[in-house]
Design an enzyme around this catalytic site. Structure first.
Site, short mmCIF file in Angstrom:
data_model
loop_
_atom_site.label_atom_id
_atom_site.label_comp_id
_atom_site.label_asym_id
_atom_site.label_seq_id
_atom_site.Cartn_x
_atom_site.Cartn_y
_atom_site.Cartn_z
N GLY A 34 0.88 -1.46 -0.17
CA GLY A 34 0.01 0.33 0.30
C GLY A 34 1.15 1.32 -0.35
O GLY A 34 2.17 1.06 0.54
N LYS B 153 7.27 0.99 0.48
CA LYS B 153 8.13 0.14 -0.94
C LYS B 153 9.65 1.07 -1.69
O LYS B 153 10.49 0.81 -2.12
CB LYS B 153 7.62 -0.17 -2.16
CG LYS B 153 6.31 -1.81 -1.58
CD LYS B 153 5.34 -0.83 -2.37
CE LYS B 153 4.51 0.35 -3.28
NZ LYS B 153 3.98 0.65 -2.78
N SER B 154 9.75 2.50 -1.87
CA SER B 154 10.33 3.60 -2.44
C SER B 154 11.87 2.97 -1.70
O SER B 154 12.75 2.83 -1.85
CB SER B 154 9.65 4.32 -2.48
OG SER B 154 8.57 4.55 -3.44
N ASP C 195 3.59 5.04 -9.33
CA ASP C 195 4.49 6.53 -8.32
C ASP C 195 4.61 7.07 -10.21
O ASP C 195 3.84 8.51 -10.46
CB ASP C 195 4.43 7.38 -7.44
CG ASP C 195 3.94 6.55 -7.03
OD1 ASP C 195 3.12 6.46 -6.50
OD2 ASP C 195 4.70 6.43 -5.26
#
Length: 176
Positions: A11, A16-17, A37
Site C-alpha cells: 500500500g 516500497k520506495s 507513482d
C-alpha cells in the site's frame, strides 16, 4: 534460473520506495526500478483527475478509467519487454485490484523468473508516514494497507512496521 524481475506490492507509504533504493545499492548488478507513482506522474495532466484517467477521492480512494487502464497495460508490457531484452527490473506497484492486478503482471511477465514480494506495514504506521510525506491524499495508506494483499500470492513478505528498508532489502536480495 536467475531472478529477472522483482515485483514489490504494498500500500501507499508502506516503504516500497525506500526498499527499492536500498535494493539498487545492495544487488551486485544494475537493477532499474519502475514504480506506479512514476507512471502516474508521466501521464498527461488531463488524465489526472478525470473519469478516463485516474482520480483520488478525498478519503484516499483511487479509481481508474479506460484511458488509464490502456496506458497501464502498455506500461506493463513495456517493462516486461525490457526484462526479456536482458534488463533486470524492480517493479514498485500497488495492487488495488488484488489478485487481478497480480494476474495482469503474471500474464505480462510469463516466461520470466519473477520474485513476488509483499511489502506490509501496520496501517497506523503507514498513515503516520503519509502525514509526514505531505504529498499523499490522507487516508490512502490506511485504505490500502490490507486490501492490496488480499488474494495475492508471494514468494516472500517483508514488514516495514519495525524493520528498516535496508534490512528488508537484504532479505529480498538473499532470495534473488
Amino acid at each position: 534460473m536467475t531472478t529477472q524481475v522483482i515485483v514489490l506490492n504494498g500500500g501507499s507509504s508502506s516503504g516500497k520506495s525506500g526498499i527499492v533504493r536500498c535494493l539498487q545499492e545492495v544487488l551486485p548488478d544494475p537493477w532499474p526500478a519502475f514504480g506506479v507513482d512514476s507512471f502516474v506522474e508521466a501521464l498527461p495532466a488531463r488524465l489526472r483527475g478525470s473519469d478516463g484517467g485516474i482520480t483520488f477521492t478525498a478519503d484516499g480512494g483511487v479509481s481508474v478509467g479506460a484511458e488509464f487502464s490502456a496506458l497501464d497495460a502498455a506500461w506493463t508490457e513495456g517493462i516486461a519487454a525490457m526484462a526479456r531484452a536482458g534488463a533486470r527490473i524492480i517493479v514498485d506497484d500497488v495492487f488495488l485490484g488484488g489478485p487481478h492486478s497480480q494476474e495482469r503482471w503474471q500474464k505480462a511477465l510469463a516466461g520470466l523468473d519473477v520474485l513476488w514480494v509483499g511489502v506490509r506495514c501496520d496501517s497506523a504506521v503507514a498513515e503516520g508516514r503519509e502525514i509526514a510525506r505531505g504529498d499523499r491524499v490522507r487516508g490512502m495508506a490506511a485504505s490500502q494497507a490490507h486490501v492490496v494483499h488480499e488474494g495475492v500470492r508471494y514468494d516472500l513478505e517483508v514488514d516495514t512496521t519495525h524493520t528498516e528498508s535496508l534490512a528488508c532489502a537484504h532479505t529480498i536480495a538473499a532470495h534473488v
